[in-house]
Scaffold this active site. Structure first.
Site, short mmCIF file in Angstrom:
data_model
loop_
_atom_site.label_atom_id
_atom_site.label_comp_id
_atom_site.label_asym_id
_atom_site.label_seq_id
_atom_site.Cartn_x
_atom_site.Cartn_y
_atom_site.Cartn_z
N TYR A 1 0.83 -1.20 0.00
CA TYR A 1 0.00 0.00 0.00
C TYR A 1 0.87 1.26 0.00
CZ TYR A 1 -3.56 -3.35 1.54
OH TYR A 1 -4.40 -4.43 1.64
N GLU B 1 -18.20 0.07 22.22
CA GLU B 1 -19.43 0.17 21.44
C GLU B 1 -19.87 1.61 21.20
OE1 GLU B 1 -23.06 -1.92 19.94
OE2 GLU B 1 -20.94 -2.35 20.18
#
Length: 401
Positions: free
Chosen positions: A300, A370
């Site tokens: 990359y 979360e």
């Protein structure tokens, strides 16, 4: 529009998006094998009224909210997992043995789904078209899914004017982000070194050529020699991650293989290290009457944030999250990302989203908080609605390098 209206719309779908996160987390799949993941995301989007497209050539989904606008914004989220056994102890841990979302792509995909749904529900206020690219195989360097998706024309029909991307980041608290103009993630290349010697009895080393000795000298040279060959102000990493040999305890080993990674931020340093490594390996082996070769795989490229777009996104994030929560003085990360393929095509901005975890990315204990999901959805959706990035610049400009 009023921010409480956005929050009302999010409240209506929030629990469903959080459920999606855990559905993806419990059934992770490796790159280019995300068949169930693709199906789950597609069904979820359709259920919530979002148009989406599949690809017969690969896994992945693209959601599209067409507002017949002059500007189209792309959001890339990745969906693949890693070959690790999850050891978080969470009741909703991975149910697929040896595979887990150790890099938080379950969070990324769920954030993308949340943004797509809100963009659809708020389309009467949305002054741009929105493409959410649920990309496969980010972890499959050097053949990650970004270039494949680009080849499948996800940045066309209609053309994407600029791209957004993110990664959950354990070093930041929930509600914080890290962002900087220019380089934010490194280029990444993979190398293999194959050392060949001559086998002999261990009691008669003078009759052989010890490939383990040669490999040891190469390792020492790599870790000691590189600092003298590159600009000390240009960050880089060269790491050997694996060494293997064949033979027996009482035999001079004739074959060693090593593999590792090179991380850089500039083309000059990247080229310099490639050449130095190949020359050094050959010379060290020859000094000990052996042979060695380097096999390089270019991976990359650098993830580069567009200057103008980053300034606009930073200002927006400071308004939404507070100035102190937006970390702009951070150094670029030597972790790599195939989002670089998008940032080379169109103006882009990529940021790190705080997820408050004591374990690093790619750890078998990593588990994103979360609540970061809600922050990501709100920040991206409000930015799309604000559309500062769609105004005051020529979106045909090439991205900053």
């Amino acid at each position: 529009m009023q921010s409480n209206h956005i929050r009302d719309e999010w409240s209506a779908v929030k629990s469903a998006v959080h459920e999606l996160r855990w559905a993806l987390h419990q059934r992770p799949e490796l790159g280019y094998q995300e068949h169930r993941t693709t199906q789950v995301i597609q069904e979820f989007l359709l259920k919530h009224g979002v148009e989406c497209k599949l690809f017969p050539e690969t896994t992945g989904v693209v959601a599209f909210i067409d507002n017949k606008a002059a500007v189209t914004v792309g959001l890339r989220v990745d969906i693949d997992a890693l070959p690790l056994e999850e050891n978080t102890g969470h009741p909703q841990s991975s149910q697929n043995p040896g595979i887990m979302h150790a890099c938080g792509h379950d969070m990324h995909a769920s954030i993308g789904a949340g943004v797509a749904i809100l963009a659809s529900r708020l389309r009467q206020y949305m002054p741009v078209n929105v493409k959410v690219i649920f990309q496969p195989a980010e972890e499959c360097s050097p053949n990650g899914g970004a270039k494949k998706m680009i080849a499948l024309h996800v940045l066309e029909q209609p053309p994407v004017d600029y791209m957004l991307g993110l990664h959950v980041w354990p070093d930041y608290k929930v509600g914080e982000i890290g962002i900087r103009p220019g380089a934010i993630m490194a280029a990444s290349d993979k190398f293999r070194i194959i050392v060949t010697g001559v086998s002999a009895h261990a009691a008669q080393p003078h009759k052989g050529t010890d490939s383990i000795l040669i490999a040891s000298e190469i390792v020492n040279a790599i870790y000691k020699g590189i600092p003298r060959k590159v600009d000390p102000f240009d960050p880089y990493v060269l790491t050997i991650g694996e060494i293997s040999s064949r033979g027996r305890y009482n035999v001079i080993c004739d074959h060693v293989e090593m593999s590792g990674t090179i991380r850089t931020f500039t083309a000059a340093t990247r080229t310099s290290i490639h050449k130095w490594l190949a020359d050094m390996v050959s010379q060290v082996a020859a000094l000990h009457q052996g042979k060695a070769e380097v096999i390089l795989e270019r991976g990359y490229d650098v993830v580069s944030n567009d200057m103008t777009l980053t300034a606009q996104f930073t200002a927006h994030a400071q308004e939404v999250l507070g100035t102190a929560a937006v970390k702009t003085g951070n150094q670029p990360s030597l972790i790599a990302e195939d989002f670089s393929a998008y940032s080379q095509m169109v103006p882009s901005v990529y940021f790190h989203l705080g997820c408050d975890c004591q374990y690093p990315l790619h750890s078998d204990h990593f588990l994103a908080n979360e609540e970061a999901l809600d922050v990501g959805v709100e920040l991206l959706t409000t930015f799309l609605l604000a559309t500062q990035a769609a105004n005051g610049r020529n979106v045909s400009e090439k991205p900053a390098t």
